[in-house]
Design a protein around this motif. Sequence first.
Motif, PDB file in Angstrom:
ATOM      1  N   ASP A   1       0.788  -1.236   0.000  1.00 55.34           N
ATOM      2  CA  ASP A   1       0.000   0.000   0.000  1.00 55.34           C
ATOM      3  C   ASP A   1       0.822   1.289   0.000  1.00 55.34           C
ATOM      4  O   ASP A   1       0.286   2.331  -0.371  1.00 55.34           O
ATOM      5  N   HIS A   2       2.090   1.237   0.427  1.00 56.75           N
ATOM      6  CA  HIS A   2       2.830   2.481   0.641  1.00 56.75           C
ATOM      7  C   HIS A   2       4.228   2.517   0.021  1.00 56.75           C
ATOM      8  O   HIS A   2       4.689   3.567  -0.405  1.00 56.75           O
ATOM      9  N   SER A   3       4.909   1.396   0.022  1.00 54.89           N
ATOM     10  CA  SER A   3       6.312   1.356  -0.374  1.00 54.89           C
ATOM     11  C   SER A   3       6.587   1.896  -1.788  1.00 54.89           C
ATOM     12  O   SER A   3       7.520   2.684  -1.955  1.00 54.89           O
ATOM     13  N   PRO A   4       5.825   1.507  -2.806  1.00 49.00           N
ATOM     14  CA  PRO A   4       6.160   1.987  -4.161  1.00 49.00           C
ATOM     15  C   PRO A   4       6.200   3.512  -4.264  1.00 49.00           C
ATOM     16  O   PRO A   4       7.117   4.082  -4.851  1.00 49.00           O
ATOM     17  N   LYS A   5       5.222   4.176  -3.686  1.00 43.82           N
ATOM     18  CA  LYS A   5       5.162   5.638  -3.746  1.00 43.82           C
ATOM     19  C   LYS A   5       6.336   6.269  -2.992  1.00 43.82           C
ATOM     20  O   LYS A   5       6.970   7.205  -3.479  1.00 43.82           O
ATOM     21  N   LEU A   6       6.639   5.751  -1.805  1.00 43.55           N
ATOM     22  CA  LEU A   6       7.707   6.333  -0.994  1.00 43.55           C
ATOM     23  C   LEU A   6       9.081   6.076  -1.607  1.00 43.55           C
ATOM     24  O   LEU A   6       9.952   6.948  -1.580  1.00 43.55           O
ATOM     25  N   ARG A   7       9.285   4.914  -2.194  1.00 48.10           N
ATOM     26  CA  ARG A   7      10.559   4.638  -2.875  1.00 48.10           C
ATOM     27  C   ARG A   7      10.735   5.538  -4.094  1.00 48.10           C
ATOM     28  O   ARG A   7      11.824   6.031  -4.366  1.00 48.10           O
ATOM     29  N   ALA A   8       9.651   5.747  -4.830  1.00 55.08           N
ATOM     30  CA  ALA A   8       9.720   6.617  -6.009  1.00 55.08           C
ATOM     31  C   ALA A   8      10.038   8.053  -5.607  1.00 55.08           C
ATOM     32  O   ALA A   8      10.807   8.743  -6.297  1.00 55.08           O
ATOM     33  N   GLU A   9       9.487   8.486  -4.507  1.00 53.26           N
ATOM     34  CA  GLU A   9       9.772   9.839  -4.019  1.00 53.26           C
ATOM     35  C   GLU A   9      11.255   9.989  -3.698  1.00 53.26           C
ATOM     36  O   GLU A   9      11.891  10.966  -4.092  1.00 53.26           O
ATOM     37  N   SER A  10      11.817   9.019  -3.011  1.00 55.82           N
ATOM     38  CA  SER A  10      13.241   9.042  -2.671  1.00 55.82           C
ATOM     39  C   SER A  10      14.103   9.050  -3.933  1.00 55.82           C
ATOM     40  O   SER A  10      15.046   9.837  -4.053  1.00 55.82           O
ATOM     41  N   ALA A  11      13.774   8.192  -4.874  1.00 56.87           N
ATOM     42  CA  ALA A  11      14.541   8.124  -6.125  1.00 56.87           C
ATOM     43  C   ALA A  11      14.455   9.426  -6.899  1.00 56.87           C
ATOM     44  O   ALA A  11      15.445   9.883  -7.476  1.00 56.87           O
ATOM     45  N   GLY A  12      13.290  10.058  -6.890  1.00 60.86           N
ATOM     46  CA  GLY A  12      13.120  11.312  -7.591  1.00 60.86           C
ATOM     47  C   GLY A  12      13.916  12.449  -6.970  1.00 60.86           C
ATOM     48  O   GLY A  12      14.420  13.329  -7.672  1.00 60.86           O
ATOM     49  N   LEU A  13      14.040  12.433  -5.668  1.00 59.71           N
ATOM     50  CA  LEU A  13      14.770  13.497  -4.971  1.00 59.71           C
ATOM     51  C   LEU A  13      16.284  13.310  -5.023  1.00 59.71           C
ATOM     52  O   LEU A  13      17.022  14.285  -5.141  1.00 59.71           O
ATOM     53  N   PHE A  14      16.749  12.054  -4.898  1.00 60.55           N
ATOM     54  CA  PHE A  14      18.174  11.829  -4.683  1.00 60.55           C
ATOM     55  C   PHE A  14      18.859  10.975  -5.748  1.00 60.55           C
ATOM     56  O   PHE A  14      20.091  10.924  -5.790  1.00 60.55           O
ATOM     57  N   GLY A  15      18.091  10.295  -6.573  1.00 61.87           N
ATOM     58  CA  GLY A  15      18.662   9.514  -7.666  1.00 61.87           C
ATOM     59  C   GLY A  15      19.776   8.584  -7.234  1.00 61.87           C
ATOM     60  O   GLY A  15      19.651   7.846  -6.253  1.00 61.87           O
ATOM     61  N   ASP A  16      20.897   8.648  -7.945  1.00 61.97           N
ATOM     62  CA  ASP A  16      22.010   7.734  -7.674  1.00 61.97           C
ATOM     63  C   ASP A  16      22.970   8.263  -6.609  1.00 61.97           C
ATOM     64  O   ASP A  16      24.051   7.716  -6.428  1.00 61.97           O
ATOM     65  N   LYS A  17      22.557   9.281  -5.877  1.00 69.09           N
ATOM     66  CA  LYS A  17      23.390   9.813  -4.784  1.00 69.09           C
ATOM     67  C   LYS A  17      23.220   8.998  -3.506  1.00 69.09           C
ATOM     68  O   LYS A  17      23.874   9.246  -2.505  1.00 69.09           O
ATOM     69  N   ILE A  18      22.313   8.023  -3.562  1.00 68.25           N
ATOM     70  CA  ILE A  18      22.099   7.119  -2.431  1.00 68.25           C
ATOM     71  C   ILE A  18      22.129   5.696  -2.954  1.00 68.25           C
ATOM     72  O   ILE A  18      21.440   5.367  -3.921  1.00 68.25           O
ATOM     73  N   LEU A  19      22.932   4.858  -2.331  1.00 63.69           N
ATOM     74  CA  LEU A  19      22.950   3.426  -2.637  1.00 63.69           C
ATOM     75  C   LEU A  19      22.283   2.720  -1.465  1.00 63.69           C
ATOM     76  O   LEU A  19      22.651   2.939  -0.309  1.00 63.69           O
ATOM     77  N   GLN A  20      21.286   1.881  -1.758  1.00 60.52           N
ATOM     78  CA  GLN A  20      20.529   1.250  -0.683  1.00 60.52           C
ATOM     79  C   GLN A  20      20.403  -0.256  -0.875  1.00 60.52           C
ATOM     80  O   GLN A  20      20.415  -0.747  -2.000  1.00 60.52           O
ATOM     81  N   PHE A  21      20.287  -0.934   0.254  1.00 58.67           N
ATOM     82  CA  PHE A  21      19.825  -2.312   0.221  1.00 58.67           C
ATOM     83  C   PHE A  21      18.925  -2.535   1.419  1.00 58.67           C
ATOM     84  O   PHE A  21      19.024  -1.857   2.432  1.00 58.67           O
TER      85      PHE A  21
END
Length: 106
Positions: free
Chosen positions: A73-93
């Motif tokens: 219900d929530h993860s896709p939207k929140l992950r997309a927001e993070s990717a849109g703001l920071f792109g490849d400046k954050i590496l996550q696992f």
Amino acid sequence: MIIYNVTSNVDDSIHEKWMAWMMEDHIPKIMATDKFYKVKIVKVLGDEQHGGTTYSVQYFADSREKLNEYYNDHSPKLRAESAGLFGDKILQFRTELEIIKEFKSV
């Protein structure tokens, strides 16, 4: 109990912006989903070979069902927001951890 752990290596160029976003926007949005009862953000100690600063953000859920509801219900939207703001400046696992038993000193 389940811990949903997101480990993030944050580039120095966006560190302050990312930290402010996490504290003031992202974590409050996640807590507002009512799927987690506690969140811890911790800094990983040690020298980073590739630069940046690494953090572990631990989201505590009462059950697998609540974590799955968060994913659906929530993860896709929140992950997309993070990717849109920071792109490849954050590496996550991401990892999932199950608490078997906690020990506390008396």
